[in-house]
Enzyme design. Structure first.
Site, mmCIF file in Angstrom:
data_model
loop_
_atom_site.group_PDB
_atom_site.id
_atom_site.type_symbol
_atom_site.label_atom_id
_atom_site.label_comp_id
_atom_site.label_asym_id
_atom_site.label_seq_id
_atom_site.Cartn_x
_atom_site.Cartn_y
_atom_site.Cartn_z
ATOM 1 N NE ARG A 194 -3.702 0.087 0.160
ATOM 2 C CZ ARG A 194 -4.477 0.634 -0.740
ATOM 3 N NH1 ARG A 194 -4.780 -0.191 -1.798
ATOM 4 N NH2 ARG A 194 -5.002 1.856 -0.805
ATOM 5 N N PRO A 195 0.191 2.478 -0.437
ATOM 6 C CG PRO A 195 -1.009 4.015 -1.550
ATOM 7 C CD PRO A 195 -1.011 2.651 -1.064
ATOM 8 N N GLY A 248 -6.078 7.775 2.106
ATOM 9 C CA GLY A 248 -6.186 7.389 3.810
ATOM 10 C C GLY A 248 -4.832 6.785 4.164
ATOM 11 C CD GLU A 249 -3.151 3.069 2.328
ATOM 12 O OE1 GLU A 249 -2.163 3.059 1.685
ATOM 13 O OE2 GLU A 249 -4.348 2.558 2.183
ATOM 14 N N GLY A 250 -2.910 6.925 6.490
ATOM 15 C CA GLY A 250 -1.733 7.529 6.989
ATOM 16 C C GLY A 250 -0.718 7.905 5.774
#
Length: 359
Positions: free
Chosen positions: A99-100, A322-324
């Site tokens: 993930r990014p 999202g996801e920080g």
């Protein structure tokens, strides 16, 4: 009856040291680069010095990404571009490095911690350190039912507090807070609209994976219906979270408040963390002084929440994933601000003029 009294946070949370911040400002005025010439970096360095109660400010050496994960029943209405109950797929991708947030964290050398609060999957399918705080499998559909029972609400809130204590005790000196959820932006919109007294359409965005117009209308209607259930419990923040929040958002709220108690600065990522911060501000008005808004994601609910808390985003790159990830993009700027505040030399003091000879 709950033994958790949120009013205690008002007494427990102090503002970052104002005297230290003034000392940091005075030091900045003595440095060789004129005050203000570094723009926002000056303010970031002074904020961090106050949070650390240290001049010169210490470098950020042990940052950490903490992601709370959960599925939301409201996603079953087609309000998300992702299938309901599929947040576990995102969690696995984070853990596997695809993930990014994983890429950015790897590049910056920042560890990522995922905390499963309510993923809709078998807990045995994930590592024990991810699932050990789980409260339930999926949160309730907030337009027609409570997200959590009172017991689950308290358990989720206490889990968030426990994670904050674990991070503070382990030496983490700054947290990038984010979420991994499906349906989370819808629930966040409900909380923001309820606390800001606005209509559903004002806070309804397109989400991390952008939805089309029909899905947006479904999302707006879902927020509208959930708002009817939220308004009667606005005076009780724990009941509000249990009614229209979810296990992950409740845990994030507990995390934010306990992090402020422990004087641990937190970088907020997107609309979900902003919504939790808004709830936490209602609990303890000094708490937002310990938080930094990383970026403007373009989500209207996030903008509304940050404006209400007087938090000015550091970046505006339109990152909606999202996801920080947005929080990690802001982290190098915070680290740069700390380095400049600590390492720029001061202007040498002018030698005193020799005393005039006596007559």
């Amino acid at each position: 009856m709950s033994s958790l009294n949120l009013d205690d946070f008002t007494d427990l949370i102090e503002r970052p040291d104002g005297g230290v911040r003034r000392d940091a400002e005075a030091r900045r005025e003595r440095q060789i680069v004129p005050p203000g010439s570094l723009g926002r970096l000056d303010d970031l360095g002074e904020w961090l010095a106050a949070a650390q109660s240290a001049v010169p400010v210490r470098p950020i050496e042990r940052p950490r990404v903490v992601l709370f994960a959960g599925d939301h029943g409201i996603a079953g209405l087609g309000v998300s571009a992702r299938a309901a109950g599929s947040a576990v797929e995102l969690v696995r991708e984070v853990l596997e490095g695809g993930r990014p947030v994983s890429v950015l964290a790897r590049r910056q050398g920042v560890p990522v911690r995922v905390v499963d609060m309510s993923l809709d999957c078998d807990p045995e399918s994930l590592p024990e350190d991810v699932v050990r705080h789980r409260v339930r499998r999926g949160s309730g559909r907030v337009d027609i039912e409570d997200a959590l029972t009172p017991e689950e609400t308290e358990a989720a809130f206490r889990a968030g507090m426990a994670v904050a204590d674990e991070e503070a005790d382990s030496g983490t000196d700054l947290v990038v807070l984010g979420d991994v959820s499906v349906g989370g932006t819808t629930v966040a919109g409900v909380l923001v609209a309820a606390l800001c007294g606005t209509d559903a359409s004002v806070v309804t965005g397109r989400g991390g994976l952008a939805i089309d117009d029909l899905a947006w209308m479904r999302k707006c209607a879902a927020i509208r219906d959930a708002l009817r259930r939220a308004r009667p419990v606005l005076g009780d923040q724990l009941r509000l979270l249990g009614t229209v929040g979810g296990a992950d958002l409740t845990a994030m709220t507990g995390f934010l408040l306990q992090a402020a108690v422990r004087k641990l600065p937190v970088v907020l990522d997107g609309v979900v963390t902003a919504a939790c911060a808004l709830v936490a501000q209602r609990v303890a008005f000094r708490a937002p002084d310990w938080w930094l808004a990383a970026h403007d994601s373009g989500e209207p609910g996030q903008a509304k929440a940050l404006d209400r808390m007087a938090l000015d985003p550091v970046l505006s790159h339109g990152v909606t994933v999202g996801e920080g990830a947005g929080g990690l993009l802001a982290l190098p700027l915070v680290q740069a601000a700390a380095a400049l505040a600590a390492e720029l030399p001061e202007v040498p003091a002018k030698p005193e003029a020799p005393a005039a000879p006596a007559e």
